[in-house]
Design a protein around this motif. Structure first.
Motif, short mmCIF file in Angstrom:
data_model
loop_
_atom_site.label_atom_id
_atom_site.label_comp_id
_atom_site.label_asym_id
_atom_site.label_seq_id
_atom_site.Cartn_x
_atom_site.Cartn_y
_atom_site.Cartn_z
N ALA A 26 0.80 -1.21 -0.35
CA ALA A 26 -0.49 -0.23 -0.16
C ALA A 26 0.37 1.11 -0.40
CB ALA A 26 -1.20 0.14 1.30
N LEU A 27 2.22 1.04 0.41
CA LEU A 27 2.83 2.28 0.12
C LEU A 27 3.86 2.30 -0.73
CD1 LEU A 27 4.43 1.86 4.17
CD2 LEU A 27 2.53 4.28 2.80
N ALA A 28 3.75 1.28 -1.50
CA ALA A 28 4.71 1.42 -2.27
C ALA A 28 4.11 2.58 -3.04
CB ALA A 28 4.65 0.11 -2.75
N GLY A 29 5.27 3.81 -3.93
CA GLY A 29 5.46 4.22 -4.89
C GLY A 29 4.46 5.16 -4.12
N THR A 30 4.42 5.68 -2.92
CA THR A 30 3.95 7.28 -2.11
C THR A 30 4.61 8.16 -1.54
OG1 THR A 30 4.33 5.78 0.39
CG2 THR A 30 1.99 5.52 -1.30
N GLY A 31 6.44 7.69 -1.99
CA GLY A 31 7.28 8.25 -1.56
C GLY A 31 7.87 8.17 -0.24
N ALA B 208 -4.26 -2.82 6.24
CA ALA B 208 -3.33 -1.61 5.55
C ALA B 208 -3.78 -0.61 5.09
CB ALA B 208 -2.20 -2.95 4.70
N ALA B 209 -4.92 -0.60 4.39
CA ALA B 209 -5.22 0.45 3.59
C ALA B 209 -5.43 2.35 4.41
CB ALA B 209 -6.00 0.67 2.42
N CYS B 210 -5.65 1.20 5.74
CA CYS B 210 -5.49 2.46 7.02
C CYS B 210 -4.18 3.01 8.18
CB CYS B 210 -6.93 1.19 8.07
SG CYS B 210 -8.79 1.86 7.12
N ALA B 211 -4.00 1.70 7.59
CA ALA B 211 -2.30 2.03 8.48
C ALA B 211 -1.76 2.75 7.11
CB ALA B 211 -1.55 0.67 8.11
N ALA B 212 -1.79 2.39 6.27
CA ALA B 212 -1.11 3.84 5.50
C ALA B 212 -1.84 4.76 5.16
CB ALA B 212 -0.93 2.74 3.58
N ARG B 213 -3.11 5.09 5.30
CA ARG B 213 -3.49 6.74 5.43
C ARG B 213 -3.52 7.50 6.78
NH1 ARG B 213 -5.09 8.69 1.82
NH2 ARG B 213 -3.22 10.24 3.34
N VAL B 214 -2.74 6.60 8.04
CA VAL B 214 -2.55 7.28 8.67
C VAL B 214 -1.35 7.99 8.64
CG1 VAL B 214 -1.85 6.57 11.34
CG2 VAL B 214 -4.01 6.20 10.94
N LEU B 215 -0.07 7.06 8.07
CA LEU B 215 1.26 7.21 8.41
C LEU B 215 1.09 8.10 6.64
CD1 LEU B 215 2.37 3.52 7.93
CD2 LEU B 215 3.29 5.13 10.00
N LEU B 216 0.59 8.59 5.97
CA LEU B 216 0.45 9.41 5.06
C LEU B 216 0.17 10.54 5.22
CD1 LEU B 216 0.42 6.61 1.72
CD2 LEU B 216 2.55 7.78 2.81
N ASP B 217 -0.88 10.43 6.41
CA ASP B 217 -1.78 12.15 7.06
C ASP B 217 -0.24 12.58 7.79
OD1 ASP B 217 -3.64 11.36 5.58
OD2 ASP B 217 -4.76 11.03 7.12
#
Length: 288
Positions: free
Chosen positions: A21-26, A172-181
């Motif tokens: 989910a985090l791949a390619g997000t920077g 995983a999508a929720c965890a990614a959202r939290v980390l990216l926010d």
């Protein structure tokens, strides 16, 4: 500047889905593994062991965010403590921790009580933190794939329990959202994550049948029968006992709940068991 996220439990189902989910997000992904030969692709690799705090400092150096997932074992609070100590010493800014549904000092299962200890330690750590408490994983059904493929049946010691099960990809999508926010938006929040509806396993079997065009039947079994089967497949006795405690709690209605949290975090409904059934049809086919 890219933030570095250290992924623990990096070879497991949830952490693997999170890295995807985090791949390619920077963000820069760094994976902590005990065995370098099992290291995932697409991440910096650091070898270390949450059982041994002396092995952890190199993995935590230069990390801003820690994804903290500890294995199910009696040592889970120690593993979490070791990770938090290494994080504090390394100057990590935030911890996003995977806990469990209903974690509390009076939870009816040892996993919930152990996770409560680690949740409370994190809350008082002085670090920014977010805790995710997901419900029963839909992917647990994959453990029944061989029986379903061979006999069209699966057996659990859940009786007529209703469970608000969730797809791991939504966790995983929720965890990614939290980390990216960013480190402040979700600080101090505990999120209980569920699927869209609470289902009996007879209803799950009906959804599997519709998706695959053949009859699938759920067969309730006793705790003793399920424990014997789990031990026969090599599961450690402690984990088998823990799963029995969960099953007993679910059978009393303890898991009959859903929340709107996934939709609030992701801006879309959580995945349904019907979606899971379609996506994994091949895993349950004879000869798969």
């Amino acid at each position: 500047m890219s933030r570095t996220v250290l992924i623990t439990g990096a070879t497991g189902t949830v952490s693997t889905a999170l890295m995807n989910a985090l791949a390619g997000t920077g963000v820069t992904l760094r994976a902590l593994v005990r065995d370098e030969s099992r290291a995932p692709q697409g991440a910096e690799i650091r070898v270390g062991d949450l059982d041994d705090p002396k092995t952890l400092p190199p993995a935590f150096e230069g990390v801003q965010d820690l994804w903290l997932l500890t294995p199910n074992s009696p040592r889970a609070p120690e593993n979490s403590m070791n990770a938090l100590w290494a994080a504090r010493r390394a100057g990590v800014e935030r911890v996003v921790r995977l806990s469990v549904i209903g974690a509390a000092p009076d939870a009816p299962n040892r996993s919930g009580r152990l996770h409560a200890l680690s949740d409370q330690e994190l809350e008082h750590s002085g670090l920014r933190w977010t805790i995710l408490r997901p419900h029963w994983f839909m992917q647990n059904l994959l453990n029944e794939a061989d029986d379903i493929a061979a006999t069209g049946t699966f057996s659990l010691n859940m009786d007529t329990a209703r469970v608000g099960m969730i797809d791991v990809h939504d966790i995983a999508a929720c965890a990614a959202r939290v980390l990216l926010d960013g480190p402040d938006r979700h600080h101090g929040r505990t999120y209980t994550l569920t699927g869209p509806r609470s289902l009996t396993f007879d209803e799950v079997a009906a959804e599997l049948s519709r998706a695959w065009g053949r009859p699938i039947t759920y067969l309730p079994v006793s705790d003793e029968a399920k424990r014997k089967a789990l031990l026969g497949h090599g599961m450690p006795a402690w984990v088998a006992d823990m799963l029995e405690e969960y099953a007993q709690a679910y059978a009393t209605g303890w898991g009959d709940l859903t929340t709107d949290t996934v939709a609030a975090l992701l801006g879309r409904p959580p995945r349904d068991v019907a979606d899971f059934a379609r996506d994994h049809a091949g895993a349950f086919s004879a000869g798969a």
